[in-house]
Design a protein around this motif. Structure first.
Motif, mmCIF file in Angstrom:
data_model
loop_
_atom_site.group_PDB
_atom_site.id
_atom_site.type_symbol
_atom_site.label_atom_id
_atom_site.label_comp_id
_atom_site.label_asym_id
_atom_site.label_seq_id
_atom_site.Cartn_x
_atom_site.Cartn_y
_atom_site.Cartn_z
ATOM 1 N N THR A 93 69.125 14.860 56.465
ATOM 2 C CA THR A 93 68.178 15.973 56.542
ATOM 3 C C THR A 93 67.398 15.891 57.845
ATOM 4 N N GLY A 94 67.145 17.040 58.445
ATOM 5 C CA GLY A 94 66.319 17.065 59.641
ATOM 6 C C GLY A 94 66.938 17.879 60.762
ATOM 7 N N SER A 95 66.194 18.032 61.844
ATOM 8 C CA SER A 95 66.623 18.907 62.934
ATOM 9 C C SER A 95 67.865 18.394 63.648
ATOM 10 N N THR A 96 67.970 17.079 63.856
ATOM 11 C CA THR A 96 69.152 16.531 64.519
ATOM 12 C C THR A 96 70.376 16.648 63.612
ATOM 13 N N THR A 97 70.181 16.374 62.335
ATOM 14 C CA THR A 97 71.284 16.498 61.382
ATOM 15 C C THR A 97 71.744 17.941 61.271
ATOM 16 N N ASN A 98 70.826 18.891 61.378
ATOM 17 C CA ASN A 98 71.216 20.303 61.335
ATOM 18 C C ASN A 98 72.192 20.643 62.455
ATOM 19 N N LEU A 99 71.974 20.068 63.629
ATOM 20 C CA LEU A 99 72.905 20.301 64.736
ATOM 21 C C LEU A 99 74.271 19.692 64.431
ATOM 22 N N PHE A 100 74.271 18.534 63.771
ATOM 23 C CA PHE A 100 75.535 17.927 63.357
ATOM 24 C C PHE A 100 76.256 18.826 62.354
ATOM 25 N N ILE A 101 75.520 19.366 61.391
ATOM 26 C CA ILE A 101 76.119 20.260 60.391
ATOM 27 C C ILE A 101 76.758 21.464 61.071
ATOM 28 N N ASP A 102 76.050 22.041 62.029
ATOM 29 C CA ASP A 102 76.585 23.215 62.720
ATOM 30 C C ASP A 102 77.891 22.876 63.434
ATOM 31 N N GLY A 103 77.957 21.697 64.039
ATOM 32 C CA GLY A 103 79.191 21.276 64.700
ATOM 33 C C GLY A 103 80.292 20.939 63.723
ATOM 34 N N LEU A 104 79.906 20.431 62.550
ATOM 35 C CA LEU A 104 80.894 20.043 61.544
ATOM 36 C C LEU A 104 81.676 21.239 61.027
ATOM 37 N N ALA A 105 81.100 22.414 61.173
ATOM 38 C CA ALA A 105 81.796 23.627 60.711
ATOM 39 C C ALA A 105 83.173 23.765 61.356
ATOM 40 N N THR A 106 83.334 23.274 62.588
ATOM 41 C CA THR A 106 84.620 23.380 63.279
ATOM 42 C C THR A 106 85.659 22.418 62.709
ATOM 43 N N LEU A 107 85.204 21.433 61.896
ATOM 44 C CA LEU A 107 86.110 20.411 61.355
ATOM 45 C C LEU A 107 86.263 20.526 59.841
ATOM 46 N N ARG A 108 85.734 21.592 59.237
ATOM 47 C CA ARG A 108 85.658 21.639 57.773
ATOM 48 C C ARG A 108 87.011 21.566 57.083
ATOM 49 N N GLY A 109 88.075 21.958 57.780
ATOM 50 C CA GLY A 109 89.396 21.882 57.167
ATOM 51 C C GLY A 109 90.011 20.494 57.217
ATOM 52 N N GLN A 110 89.316 19.540 57.878
ATOM 53 C CA GLN A 110 89.880 18.207 58.062
ATOM 54 C C GLN A 110 89.277 17.154 57.140
ATOM 55 N N LEU A 111 88.452 17.608 56.167
ATOM 56 C CA LEU A 111 87.842 16.659 55.242
ATOM 57 C C LEU A 111 87.779 17.268 53.860
ATOM 58 N N GLU A 128 68.302 19.780 49.351
ATOM 59 C CA GLU A 128 68.769 21.134 49.043
ATOM 60 C C GLU A 128 68.922 21.954 50.322
ATOM 61 N N ALA A 129 68.040 21.698 51.297
ATOM 62 C CA ALA A 129 68.116 22.438 52.553
ATOM 63 C C ALA A 129 69.425 22.153 53.284
ATOM 64 N N SER A 130 69.809 20.881 53.350
ATOM 65 C CA SER A 130 71.073 20.535 54.015
ATOM 66 C C SER A 130 72.267 21.069 53.232
ATOM 67 N N ALA A 131 72.195 20.990 51.912
ATOM 68 C CA ALA A 131 73.294 21.503 51.086
ATOM 69 C C ALA A 131 73.494 22.991 51.337
ATOM 70 N N GLU A 132 72.403 23.730 51.435
ATOM 71 C CA GLU A 132 72.505 25.170 51.668
ATOM 72 C C GLU A 132 73.088 25.453 53.049
ATOM 73 N N ARG A 133 72.700 24.695 54.048
ATOM 74 C CA ARG A 133 73.228 24.897 55.401
ATOM 75 C C ARG A 133 74.731 24.604 55.433
ATOM 76 N N LEU A 134 75.150 23.547 54.738
ATOM 77 C CA LEU A 134 76.574 23.215 54.667
ATOM 78 C C LEU A 134 77.356 24.344 53.999
ATOM 79 N N ARG A 135 76.836 24.857 52.894
ATOM 80 C CA ARG A 135 77.533 25.934 52.176
ATOM 81 C C ARG A 135 77.637 27.193 53.036
ATOM 82 N N GLN A 136 76.602 27.465 53.807
ATOM 83 C CA GLN A 136 76.635 28.633 54.686
ATOM 84 C C GLN A 136 77.762 28.542 55.704
ATOM 85 N N HIS A 137 78.148 27.315 56.061
ATOM 86 C CA HIS A 137 79.267 27.103 56.989
ATOM 87 C C HIS A 137 80.605 26.984 56.260
ATOM 88 N N GLY A 138 80.604 27.173 54.945
ATOM 89 C CA GLY A 138 81.850 27.080 54.187
ATOM 90 C C GLY A 138 82.320 25.662 53.949
#
Length: 224
Positions: A32-50, A58-68
């Motif tokens: 959780t946090g601002s640096t982790t949010n940037l990681f989540i945004d980048g992870l969206a490009t790799l979501r099919g590889q995990l 809950e905030a991080s979970a929602e951000r992850l779901r928004q990226h699919g």
């Protein structure tokens, strides 16, 4: 470089570190946090590889779901391969203070399960002695005054974080003016105070790898 650029640099470095290690069954722990949010945004490009993720808030979970990106309950998975999270302070033993975002208990749970804990932070977070950043302590509400008195006995100045309720329904005391030269001992002593759910020292379970953003590039510190 600006602080935001340093955060982006370490988020990108963490993605590059885990990218070749990802497999279809990989589960990532996400903090959780601002640096982790940037990681989540980048992870969206790799979501099919995990396989998916577990989140510390809950905030991080929602951000992850928004990226699919799938988010699992920790009880539904039998492994967490990597846990990626930031820190409010870190020392060279990779002991941390965390909890500025009030998610410290869930962060501790995921860190305990994870095979490898990767901490991402800008260079300003590296200190010689932990404690300049107020130490967060999650407390059962009815125990607030008792815990505060016990924290004073340990030498700290606890302040109730007004208006904040954790995802677990508890409150936060932030301990100011509390130098922590022996994090392992202090973590144990605070844990033993009745009414404490968890405290923000990550010394019993420190990070395995610290990616630190500096003006000269990302430094990699490993646990000794």
């Amino acid at each position: 470089m600006t602080q935001e650029q340093l955060k982006q640099a370490v988020a990108t470095a963490a993605l590059e570190y885990i990218r070749p290690k990802l497999e279809e069954h990989t589960v990532l722990g996400i903090g959780t946090g601002s640096t982790t949010n940037l990681f989540i945004d980048g992870l969206a490009t790799l979501r099919g590889q995990l396989n998916g993720t577990v989140a510390s808030s809950e905030a991080s979970a929602e951000r992850l779901r928004q990226h699919g990106i799938p988010v699992f309950d920790l009880n539904a998975v039998d492994r967490v391969d990597f846990y990626i999270d930031g820190a409010d302070e870190a020392n060279r033993a990779l002991e941390l203070i965390k909890g500025g975002g009030a998610a410290l208990t869930r962060e501790k749970i995921i860190a305990a399960v994870a095979r490898e804990f990767i901490c991402i932070a800008d260079g300003s977070k590296l200190v010689h002695t932990l404690g300049e950043f107020p130490l967060p302590v999650e407390v059962i509400p009815m125990a607030r005054s008792h815990v505060a008195r016990e924290l004073v006995k340990l030498g700290g100045d606890p302040v109730y974080r007004e208006g904040v309720v954790t995802d677990n329904g508890n409150i936060i005391l932030d301990v100011h003016n509390f130098s922590i030269p022996q994090p392992l001992d202090i973590e144990k002593r605070i844990n033993n105070i009745t009414g404490v759910v968890a405290n923000g020292l990550f010394a019993l379970r420190p990070a395995d790898l610290l990616l630190l953003g500096t003006d000269s590039g990302v430094q990699t510190l490993k646990a000794q």
